[in-house]
Enzyme design. Structure first.
Site, PDB file in Angstrom:
ATOM      1  N   SER A 116       0.804  -1.299   0.019  1.00  0.00           N
ATOM      2  CA  SER A 116      -0.007  -0.094  -0.116  1.00  0.00           C
ATOM      3  C   SER A 116       0.789   1.427   0.116  1.00  0.00           C
ATOM      4  CB  SER A 116      -0.710   0.043   1.048  1.00  0.00           C
ATOM      5  OG  SER A 116      -1.663  -1.078   1.497  1.00  0.00           O
ATOM      6  N   HIS A 137      -1.332  -2.656  -6.968  1.00  0.00           N
ATOM      7  CA  HIS A 137      -1.958  -2.447  -5.812  1.00  0.00           C
ATOM      8  C   HIS A 137      -3.622  -2.536  -6.154  1.00  0.00           C
ATOM      9  CE1 HIS A 137      -3.050   0.560  -2.470  1.00  0.00           C
ATOM     10  NE2 HIS A 137      -3.241  -0.693  -2.007  1.00  0.00           N
ATOM     11  N   GLU A 149      -3.869   0.121  -9.091  1.00  0.00           N
ATOM     12  CA  GLU A 149      -2.738   0.959  -9.235  1.00  0.00           C
ATOM     13  C   GLU A 149      -1.304   0.095  -9.753  1.00  0.00           C
ATOM     14  OE1 GLU A 149      -3.090   4.646  -6.073  1.00  0.00           O
ATOM     15  OE2 GLU A 149      -2.315   2.735  -5.174  1.00  0.00           O
ATOM     16  N   ASN A 187      -3.711   6.046  -1.440  1.00  0.00           N
ATOM     17  CA  ASN A 187      -3.344   5.975  -0.037  1.00  0.00           C
ATOM     18  C   ASN A 187      -2.812   7.362   0.488  1.00  0.00           C
ATOM     19  OD1 ASN A 187      -4.479   3.643   0.755  1.00  0.00           O
ATOM     20  ND2 ASN A 187      -2.649   2.582   0.327  1.00  0.00           N
TER      21      ASN A 187
HETATM   22  N1  CAA Z   1     -17.405  -9.955  -2.465  1.00  0.00           N
HETATM   23  C1  CAA Z   1     -18.494  -9.989  -3.231  1.00  0.00           C
HETATM   24  N2  CAA Z   1     -19.537  -8.997  -2.809  1.00  0.00           N
HETATM   25  C2  CAA Z   1     -19.285  -8.139  -1.920  1.00  0.00           C
HETATM   26  C3  CAA Z   1     -18.345  -8.244  -1.301  1.00  0.00           C
HETATM   27  C4  CAA Z   1     -17.246  -9.160  -1.371  1.00  0.00           C
HETATM   28  N3  CAA Z   1     -16.056  -9.191  -0.738  1.00  0.00           N
HETATM   29  N4  CAA Z   1     -18.268  -7.126  -0.178  1.00  0.00           N
HETATM   30  C5  CAA Z   1     -19.526  -6.681  -0.454  1.00  0.00           C
HETATM   31  N5  CAA Z   1     -20.202  -7.199  -1.584  1.00  0.00           N
HETATM   32  C6  CAA Z   1     -21.459  -6.826  -2.260  1.00  0.00           C
HETATM   33  C7  CAA Z   1     -22.584  -7.162  -0.965  1.00  0.00           C
HETATM   34  O1  CAA Z   1     -23.075  -8.428  -1.160  1.00  0.00           O
HETATM   35  C8  CAA Z   1     -23.386  -6.162  -1.434  1.00  0.00           C
HETATM   36  O2  CAA Z   1     -24.415  -6.527  -2.334  1.00  0.00           O
HETATM   37  P1  CAA Z   1     -26.090  -6.216  -2.501  1.00  0.00           P
HETATM   38  O3  CAA Z   1     -26.124  -4.734  -2.711  1.00  0.00           O
HETATM   39  O4  CAA Z   1     -26.416  -6.925  -3.576  1.00  0.00           O
HETATM   40  O5  CAA Z   1     -26.594  -6.856  -1.283  1.00  0.00           O
HETATM   41  C9  CAA Z   1     -22.724  -5.102  -2.176  1.00  0.00           C
HETATM   42  O6  CAA Z   1     -21.496  -5.604  -2.286  1.00  0.00           O
HETATM   43  C10 CAA Z   1     -22.737  -3.893  -1.179  1.00  0.00           C
HETATM   44  O7  CAA Z   1     -22.348  -4.265   0.221  1.00  0.00           O
HETATM   45  P2  CAA Z   1     -22.958  -3.949   1.570  1.00  0.00           P
HETATM   46  O8  CAA Z   1     -24.418  -3.912   1.437  1.00  0.00           O
HETATM   47  O9  CAA Z   1     -22.554  -5.038   2.550  1.00  0.00           O
HETATM   48  O10 CAA Z   1     -22.222  -2.687   1.989  1.00  0.00           O
HETATM   49  P3  CAA Z   1     -22.164  -1.437   0.995  1.00  0.00           P
HETATM   50  O11 CAA Z   1     -23.242  -1.055   0.047  1.00  0.00           O
HETATM   51  O12 CAA Z   1     -21.766  -0.567   2.006  1.00  0.00           O
HETATM   52  O13 CAA Z   1     -20.787  -1.976   0.008  1.00  0.00           O
HETATM   53  C11 CAA Z   1     -18.664  -1.778  -0.137  1.00  0.00           C
HETATM   54  C12 CAA Z   1     -19.768  -2.349   0.773  1.00  0.00           C
HETATM   55  C13 CAA Z   1     -18.742  -2.099  -1.490  1.00  0.00           C
HETATM   56  C14 CAA Z   1     -17.251  -2.236   0.572  1.00  0.00           C
HETATM   57  C15 CAA Z   1     -18.741  -0.183  -0.145  1.00  0.00           C
HETATM   58  O14 CAA Z   1     -19.137   0.220   1.232  1.00  0.00           O
HETATM   59  C16 CAA Z   1     -17.584   0.716  -0.671  1.00  0.00           C
HETATM   60  O15 CAA Z   1     -17.183   0.750  -1.765  1.00  0.00           O
HETATM   61  N6  CAA Z   1     -16.819   1.143   0.326  1.00  0.00           N
HETATM   62  C17 CAA Z   1     -15.444   1.872   0.010  1.00  0.00           C
HETATM   63  C18 CAA Z   1     -14.380   0.761  -0.070  1.00  0.00           C
HETATM   64  C19 CAA Z   1     -13.220   1.298  -0.131  1.00  0.00           C
HETATM   65  O16 CAA Z   1     -12.959   2.820  -0.162  1.00  0.00           O
HETATM   66  N7  CAA Z   1     -12.236   0.831  -0.450  1.00  0.00           N
HETATM   67  C20 CAA Z   1     -10.667   1.050  -0.679  1.00  0.00           C
HETATM   68  C21 CAA Z   1     -10.050   0.920   0.730  1.00  0.00           C
HETATM   69  S1  CAA Z   1      -8.484   1.538   0.599  1.00  0.00           S
HETATM   70  C22 CAA Z   1      -7.391   0.432  -0.088  1.00  0.00           C
HETATM   71  O17 CAA Z   1      -8.049  -0.835  -0.173  1.00  0.00           O
HETATM   72  C23 CAA Z   1      -6.115   0.591  -0.121  1.00  0.00           C
HETATM   73  C24 CAA Z   1      -5.296   0.191   0.709  1.00  0.00           C
HETATM   74  O18 CAA Z   1      -4.032  -0.126   0.482  1.00  0.00           O
HETATM   75  C25 CAA Z   1      -5.463   0.045   2.142  1.00  0.00           C
END
Ligand code: CAA
Length: 279
Positions: A116, A137, A149, A187
């Site tokens: 990251s 990434h 990335e 990040n």
């Molecule tokens: N696999 C398959 N499907 C998944 C899943 C997974 N791992 N996680 C969530 N889903 C699906 C859920 O089943 C749900 O489907 P339905 O709408 O059909 O029910 C859908 O995605 C939405 O999930 P939730 O209802 O549980 O919750 P949500 O609407 O909040 O979505 C999320 C979850 C997709 C994670 C969304 O909140 C999101 O995009 N959040 C931001 C994530 C983000 O910013 N990620 C980057 C982080 S930084 C990083 O990763 C870099 C690093 O180096 C730290």
């Protein structure tokens, strides 16, 4: 079918292995224990079942899962075409792993790190063919986030960059290129925003629920920054902030004391069932 080895079967490694398997690759996952493998199998199965239910994968979950095998002996990864390191965000752990992997590489092996924030050039120095090493990434959760990335280190060749750029598209992701700068693009921007949200909580500007509601309702973020920190893992957020602070030499990246305190207590977010929220 191309062979991929993923080093690290935690939250990110499992998601990365799943993405490769969904797209027709045979995947060997490497980690230390059967307990980690069991968690990884369950995580991948749950995710594949969700995707199958929405017709987002072209084969049954069980068929895709059967392409993934688990290995606690790193020598069993030998022969893979592509290696993706996805260990915990700790420089010592990553370098140790790459150092061990080096014995099993050949001149045609392509190696990527899902780091990251660490320098791709520094990591590449551990490998016999640094021109075949790159930053690749993924975002959390890998099966549903579109971005990858792609980061060239000082020694990464154009051919290696082009290969991974096309690989990202083959995995049905959208690549962006970043210079080898701490935290790369995502990040560098996201983690200080999360740190600021933690400061807002620390200084009692508002409650966790209302800080998150502000960013969801007022800035259209899919989840609030504190819930997102819990999803990423508070130890990972802390580690990235420390890298940004050290490498960019700016105190604006100093981790909020509350974050340090939570990590010290073992409150790491979703994976430990407690962070800014309880799970
Ligand atoms: N696999 C398959 N499907 C998944 C899943 C997974 N791992 N996680 C969530 N889903 C699906 C859920 O089943 C749900 O489907 P339905 O709408 O059909 O029910 C859908 O995605 C939405 O999930 P939730 O209802 O549980 O919750 P949500 O609407 O909040 O979505 C999320 C979850 C997709 C994670 C969304 O909140 C999101 O995009 N959040 C931001 C994530 C983000 O910013 N990620 C980057 C982080 S930084 C990083 O990763 C870099 C690093 O180096 C730290």
């Amino acid at each position: 079918m191309k062979n991929v080895a993923v080093l690290g079967a935690g939250q990110m490694g499992s998601g990365i292995g799943e993405v490769f398997a969904e797209n027709g690759y045979r995947v060997k996952m490497y980690d230390l224990s059967e307990e980690i493998f069991e968690k990884s199998r369950n995580r991948i199965y749950d995710s594949l079942k969700k995707l199958e239910g929405k017709c987002l994968i072209d084969r049954k979950a069980e068929v895709i899962q059967a392409q993934i095998s688990y290995h606690a002996d790193i020598s069993e990864l030998a022969g893979a075409d592509i290696f993706v390191e996805s260990a915990f965000e700790n420089f010592g752990i990553k370098t140790n792993l790459l150092y061990k992997l080096a014995d099993f590489l050949t001149p045609s092996s392509l190696v990527a790190s899902n780091t990251s924030s660490y320098s791709i050039t520094s990591l590449s120095r551990l490998l016999p063919w640094p021109e075949k090493f790159i930053g690749f990434h993924f975002m959390n959760p890998p099966p549903i986030m579109d971005l990858i990335e792609v980061i060239k280190g000082l020694y990464t060749s154009e051919q290696t960059f082009d290969f991974f750029w096309e690989l990202a598209k083959d995995l049905k992701k959208i690549p962006i290129a970043s210079r080898n700068s701490p935290g790369f693009v995502l990040n560098r921007i996201l983690i200080p925003m999360i740190n600021e949200a933690i400061y807002a909580l620390y200084e009692r500007v508002s409650t966790p629920e209302q800080i998150d509601a502000a960013m969801k309702l007022g800035a259209n973020h899919p989840m609030g920054p504190l819930a997102l920190a819990d999803l990423i893992g508070l130890d990972t957020v802390l580690s990235i902030l420390k890298t940004l602070q050290k490498e960019l030499g700016e105190n604006k990246y100093a981790p909020c004391p509350m974050l340090e305190d939570y990590v010290r207590k073992g409150w790491l977010g979703k994976k430990s069932k407690k962070g800014f929220y309880e799970y």
